[in-house]
Scaffold this motif. Structure first.
Motif, mmCIF file in Angstrom:
data_model
loop_
_atom_site.group_PDB
_atom_site.id
_atom_site.type_symbol
_atom_site.label_atom_id
_atom_site.label_comp_id
_atom_site.label_asym_id
_atom_site.label_seq_id
_atom_site.Cartn_x
_atom_site.Cartn_y
_atom_site.Cartn_z
ATOM 1 N N VAL A 77 -5.765 -4.119 6.988
ATOM 2 C CA VAL A 77 -5.027 -5.205 6.334
ATOM 3 C C VAL A 77 -3.583 -5.244 6.827
ATOM 4 O O VAL A 77 -3.041 -6.314 7.140
ATOM 5 C CB VAL A 77 -5.083 -5.052 4.803
ATOM 6 C CG1 VAL A 77 -4.108 -6.013 4.129
ATOM 7 C CG2 VAL A 77 -6.495 -5.319 4.295
ATOM 8 N N TYR A 108 0.807 -1.213 0.000
ATOM 9 C CA TYR A 108 0.000 0.000 0.000
ATOM 10 C C TYR A 108 0.843 1.267 0.000
ATOM 11 O O TYR A 108 0.324 2.361 0.226
ATOM 12 C CB TYR A 108 -0.953 -0.008 1.197
ATOM 13 C CG TYR A 108 -1.987 -1.103 1.106
ATOM 14 C CD1 TYR A 108 -2.855 -1.185 0.019
ATOM 15 C CD2 TYR A 108 -2.085 -2.073 2.101
ATOM 16 C CE1 TYR A 108 -3.798 -2.191 -0.070
ATOM 17 C CE2 TYR A 108 -3.033 -3.089 2.016
ATOM 18 C CZ TYR A 108 -3.885 -3.137 0.926
ATOM 19 O OH TYR A 108 -4.818 -4.136 0.832
ATOM 20 N N LEU A 138 -2.455 6.503 5.913
ATOM 21 C CA LEU A 138 -3.181 6.085 4.721
ATOM 22 C C LEU A 138 -4.628 6.554 4.820
ATOM 23 O O LEU A 138 -5.222 6.570 5.900
ATOM 24 C CB LEU A 138 -3.134 4.564 4.571
ATOM 25 C CG LEU A 138 -1.761 3.948 4.291
ATOM 26 C CD1 LEU A 138 -1.831 2.432 4.400
ATOM 27 C CD2 LEU A 138 -1.263 4.354 2.908
ATOM 28 N N TYR A 182 1.662 3.831 8.429
ATOM 29 C CA TYR A 182 0.414 3.348 7.824
ATOM 30 C C TYR A 182 -0.836 4.030 8.372
ATOM 31 O O TYR A 182 -1.862 4.083 7.683
ATOM 32 C CB TYR A 182 0.327 1.828 7.936
ATOM 33 C CG TYR A 182 -0.095 1.301 9.284
ATOM 34 C CD1 TYR A 182 -1.418 0.937 9.519
ATOM 35 C CD2 TYR A 182 0.815 1.142 10.323
ATOM 36 C CE1 TYR A 182 -1.818 0.445 10.740
ATOM 37 C CE2 TYR A 182 0.430 0.653 11.552
ATOM 38 C CZ TYR A 182 -0.885 0.304 11.750
ATOM 39 O OH TYR A 182 -1.272 -0.176 12.977
ATOM 40 N N GLN A 235 -7.118 -0.509 4.172
ATOM 41 C CA GLN A 235 -5.685 -0.742 4.027
ATOM 42 C C GLN A 235 -4.995 -0.761 5.383
ATOM 43 O O GLN A 235 -4.106 -1.590 5.637
ATOM 44 C CB GLN A 235 -5.078 0.331 3.129
ATOM 45 C CG GLN A 235 -5.551 0.274 1.689
ATOM 46 C CD GLN A 235 -5.008 1.398 0.844
ATOM 47 O OE1 GLN A 235 -4.325 2.299 1.328
ATOM 48 N NE2 GLN A 235 -5.315 1.382 -0.449
ATOM 49 N N GLN A 236 -5.398 0.111 6.284
ATOM 50 C CA GLN A 236 -4.820 0.120 7.622
ATOM 51 C C GLN A 236 -5.107 -1.190 8.349
ATOM 52 O O GLN A 236 -4.225 -1.752 9.015
ATOM 53 C CB GLN A 236 -5.379 1.302 8.415
ATOM 54 C CG GLN A 236 -4.974 2.665 7.885
ATOM 55 C CD GLN A 236 -5.674 3.800 8.623
ATOM 56 O OE1 GLN A 236 -6.443 3.574 9.547
ATOM 57 N NE2 GLN A 236 -5.404 5.023 8.212
ATOM 58 N N SER A 257 -7.245 5.078 3.525
ATOM 59 C CA SER A 257 -8.194 3.969 3.548
ATOM 60 C C SER A 257 -8.086 3.200 4.866
ATOM 61 O O SER A 257 -7.017 2.700 5.223
ATOM 62 C CB SER A 257 -7.932 3.020 2.369
ATOM 63 O OG SER A 257 -8.651 1.816 2.521
#
Length: 380
Positions: free
Chosen positions: A250, A214, A242, A239, A247-248, A244
């Motif tokens: 994940v 990501y 980010l 992270y 995404q964090q 999203s």
């Protein structure tokens, strides 16, 4: 930074390139955004209104333009003193492009500062940074694994680990007996622990690979030791910036998924063996210990990955700390506590209240299980 009154409205502020501005997160009664300077590593939180302005400081809009947008959004205009205070704060932190005495225009390269020693601590407790450039090393690993990181591969793997845990749950008694059998055989137990140590190593590398997928940085990969134990670690710092939440989540959960994927071939081997054999007993113990290792890490309590996953999914900052503060206010009966509680939104009351209740129930369940286990051991 101080500008003459006549120059203030025409000034076109721009943030330094490379600054990280995080998404909105709830912290207690307030919504905050975190801003970070990767060059110095310093970060701090700002409010929604400050974030609104900083996100638009692109060097193209003047303060008059920003003031008009701010007025339309929040129903009031900022005065000259407000602008001077904000620009002074940004300038003193070196966050404005061209600010005197600020940090360098370009951020420092990913990874750790070159002056940090690779080996720190004592023979009993310390840290060994295994790679000098964690970003480059994890990037190479990500590129090698990219074909298996596609959803077409990862989603079936997720389904397989869920099916595996359901299957193992149906044979929990056998797994428990296998773990007890394994515990009485030091050589086999040592082999199982070595495999679990390897699983922990892959767990940490999975965080790094997910971060690379990501586009966020990996600050450090190394080894922590505290005699008699030593474990790999991976530091993924950026992270939370980010945009999203998926995404964090994940990135937070990649390690636990790796732990479970690691067990899949051992589960297939276990399922193929007839009950009662030594090999199946040993695998039963390994599967129980490995599953417990992964699933406990998903419990939403700090500092476990499950806590990070829940915090990221809900968009919360300092979830455990703010929950303790909230519960303290709820238990207090003074007028000050009632005033402070009135500032909490309905969502804040819900997320902090439910987390406090769930944590209390979980702790009570663990305490009851420990007492029950201790009682059985004493009686037998």
């Amino acid at each position: 930074m101080t500008l003459a009154p006549g120059e203030l409205g025409a000034y076109r502020p721009a943030l330094r390139p490379g600054l990280l501005l995080g998404p909105a997160r709830l912290r207690g009664p307030a919504t905050v955004h975190r801003i970070k300077d990767p060059g110095s590593g310093s970060s701090f939180e700002i409010g929604v209104k400050e974030c609104f302005l900083l996100a638009r400081m692109d060097g193209l809009r003047s303060l008059d333009d920003l003031g008009e947008e701010y007025g339309r959004q929040f129903g009031r205009r900022l005065g000259e003193q407000n602008w001077q205070q904000l620009l002074g704060l940004l300038g003193s932190r070196g966050l404005l492009a061209g600010a005197p005495g600020g940090a360098p225009e370009s951020p420092a390269p990913a990874g750790l500062p070159v002056h940090r020693p690779r080996l720190e601590g004592t023979p009993l407790k310390g840290t060994w940074r295994l790679v000098s450039d964690a970003q480059a090393s994890s990037g190479r690993l990500y590129r090698a694994l990219r074909p298996v990181l596609r959803p077409a591969v990862q989603l079936p793997l997720l389904a397989l680990v869920v099916a595996m845990e359901l299957l193992l749950g149906l044979h929990l008694g056998e797994l428990g007996r296998g773990a007890w059998w394994l515990a009485q055989r030091p050589a086999l137990l040592l082999g199982a622990l070595v495999l679990l140590w390897l699983s922990i190593t892959l767990h940490e590398l999975a965080h790094a690979v997910a971060a690379q997928a990501y586009g966020t940085g990996v600050a450090e990969i190394g080894l922590h030791w505290r005699v008699p134990m030593a474990f790999m670690y991976c530091t993924v710092e950026d992270y939370p910036y980010l945009r999203s939440r998926v995404q964090q989540v994940v990135i937070s959960g990649a390690g636990a998924l790796m732990n479970l994927v690691f067990l899949l071939p051992f589960c297939a081997w276990w399922a193929a063996l007839p009950p009662g054999g030594d090999a199946r007993r040993a695998l039963s113990g390994l599967l129980l210990l490995g599953s417990a290792q992964a699933l406990v890490n998903l419990v939403p309590l700090p500092p476990l990955d499950g806590y990070a996953m829940l915090s990221n999914a809900l968009g919360l900052a300092g979830y455990a700390t703010e929950t303790r503060r909230y519960l303290g206010l709820r238990l207090s009966r003074g007028p000050e506590a009632r005033t402070r509680l009135a500032a909490y939104s309905r969502r804040a009351h819900l997320v902090y209240g439910l987390y406090g209740l769930a944590t209390a129930l979980l702790c009570a369940a663990v305490a009851a299980a420990l007492l029950l286990t201790a009682g059985r051991l004493i009686l037998h």
